[in-house]
Design a protein around this motif. Structure first.
Motif, mmCIF file in Angstrom:
data_model
loop_
_atom_site.group_PDB
_atom_site.id
_atom_site.type_symbol
_atom_site.label_atom_id
_atom_site.label_comp_id
_atom_site.label_asym_id
_atom_site.label_seq_id
_atom_site.Cartn_x
_atom_site.Cartn_y
_atom_site.Cartn_z
ATOM 1 N N THR A 141 45.269 77.881 40.230
ATOM 2 C CA THR A 141 45.645 79.379 39.747
ATOM 3 C C THR A 141 46.145 80.085 41.044
ATOM 4 O O THR A 141 46.482 80.978 40.888
ATOM 5 C CB THR A 141 44.335 79.931 38.940
ATOM 6 O OG1 THR A 141 43.233 79.937 39.902
ATOM 7 C CG2 THR A 141 44.238 79.168 37.614
ATOM 8 N N LYS A 167 45.478 71.354 29.093
ATOM 9 C CA LYS A 167 44.333 72.581 29.696
ATOM 10 C C LYS A 167 44.629 73.152 30.698
ATOM 11 O O LYS A 167 44.480 74.529 30.845
ATOM 12 C CB LYS A 167 43.118 71.754 29.626
ATOM 13 C CG LYS A 167 42.608 71.167 28.363
ATOM 14 C CD LYS A 167 41.317 70.416 28.547
ATOM 15 C CE LYS A 167 40.796 70.111 27.059
ATOM 16 N NZ LYS A 167 39.383 69.304 27.168
ATOM 17 N N GLN A 168 45.355 72.608 31.680
ATOM 18 C CA GLN A 168 45.671 73.148 32.758
ATOM 19 C C GLN A 168 46.717 74.240 32.659
ATOM 20 O O GLN A 168 46.898 75.498 33.445
ATOM 21 C CB GLN A 168 46.182 71.871 33.922
ATOM 22 C CG GLN A 168 45.077 70.986 34.626
ATOM 23 C CD GLN A 168 45.607 69.957 35.135
ATOM 24 O OE1 GLN A 168 46.648 69.476 35.030
ATOM 25 N NE2 GLN A 168 44.557 69.430 36.020
ATOM 26 N N ARG A 171 45.279 77.394 31.305
ATOM 27 C CA ARG A 171 44.290 77.936 32.392
ATOM 28 C C ARG A 171 45.392 78.941 33.120
ATOM 29 O O ARG A 171 45.166 80.251 33.040
ATOM 30 C CB ARG A 171 43.750 77.197 33.274
ATOM 31 C CG ARG A 171 42.338 76.570 32.831
ATOM 32 C CD ARG A 171 41.630 76.142 34.042
ATOM 33 N NE ARG A 171 41.246 77.196 34.728
ATOM 34 C CZ ARG A 171 40.927 77.015 36.480
ATOM 35 N NH1 ARG A 171 41.527 75.834 36.703
ATOM 36 N NH2 ARG A 171 40.832 77.935 37.172
#
Length: 319
Positions: A141, A167-168, A171
């Protein structure tokens, strides 16, 4: 850009549906490959800092522009931030290195190559004392936030990711995006159809680009008993029916599923074949036959010492 089939990113920019991959294209070969591809009509080139051939690609691009074959604005150039540049302060440095190599003022699409941060200033593939990939803890991130700044600075037009799981990606979305995730570049072929990830990305308006769409039979770590996609009897049968090559059928299967393909080739004849996939269509039965070949066989898990111990390793997740 040309009238060649394209997709439109969430950023508003367009990307040609077929590009020339340059992974594994050797120095001394890749420049000629780029020039022959541009002469054939390719306008999309897929590059990366870690491939070690950006300077030769840049010289070939310059020569094609100087010869009047293309203008810079006709070309769509992708390159990628390597894992040793994940710290926010280094992201612009990694981007500028690729810009300098390629001789460009801007990159059309800049990707985080992997969600895996590696130790800095120790080569491109740093290792620990016990021989594992030397991963460090920089959250992707942080890297993404710095990638967005590159767009504001005009260094790249669109940004995205590569080898990220759902999922990444979620995020990043949950951060609140100043600039959209235009692309996720991942491995897709009939041996790894990646259907769930493909549909997830479509649902988020993220364009998918497939690397190794023909199975990368020339990968250095291939084992003698690994399956060879281009020799699959069912694909050869479909190819004969359409008077096309096995490679053309596989690439056609990909674009009909809705993603971009970037086959690598240094052969002018093969490049021409890979480009000529829009004059025929596979029917539903043919599409399903090829789809049925999925065996979740991934050729690119991490081609050096293991990185499975990283919390950011993407393939622990199903998709």
């Amino acid at each position: 850009m040309s009238a060649f089939p394209e997709q439109t990113f969430a950023s508003g920019y367009k990307i040609p549906c077929v590009g020339l991959g340059t992974w594994k294209s050797k120095p001394g070969e890749v420049g000629a490959a780029v020039k022959s591809a541009i002469r054939i009509g390719y306008r999309h080139l897929d590059c990366a800092l870690v491939y070690g051939n950006e300077k030769e690609i840049g010289q070939a691009i310059k020569e094609c522009i100087d010869e009047g074959l293309v203008k810079r604005e006709d070309l769509f150039i992708t390159t990628k931030l390597w894992n040793t540049y994940h710290r926010a302060a280094r992201v612009a440095e990694g981007c500028q290195e690729s810009l300098d190599n390629l001789g460009l003022d801007y990159i059309d699409l800049y990707l985080i190559h992997w969600p895996l941060p590696l130790r800095e200033n120790a080569g491109l593939f740093p290792l620990t004392e016990d021989g594992l990939t030397d991963v460090i803890d920089i959250d992707f991130t942080e890297t993404w936030t710095a990638m967005q700044d590159l767009v504001d600075q005009g260094l790249c037009r669109s940004i995205g990711v590569s080898n990220f799981n759902s999922k990444q990606i979620q995020r990043l979305i949950d951060l609140g995006l100043k600039h959209p995730i235009s692309c996720n570049q991942v491995e897709i072929s009939p041996y790894i159809s990646n259907e769930k990830l493909l549909q997830f990305c479509k649902s988020k308006d993220i364009t998918v680009v497939a690397y190794s769409p023909l199975g990368s039979a020339d990968r250095p770590w291939a084992k003698p008993d690994d399956p060879v996609l281009l020799e699959e009897p069912a694909i050869l049968k479909i190819a004969a029916r359409h008077k096309k090559s096995a490679g053309q059928v596989i690439l056609r299967w990909g674009v009909q599923r809705g993603y971009i393909v970037i086959p690598k080739s240094v052969s002018e004849a093969r490049q021409k074949q890979n480009f000529e996939i829009f004059d025929f269509t596979l029917d539903d039965e043919e599409m399903n036959v090829i789809h049925g070949m999925n065996r979740n066989f991934r050729v690119c898990v991490w081609n050096r010492a293991g990185a499975y111990h990283s919390p950011y390793y993407p393939f622990h997740e199903e998709f």
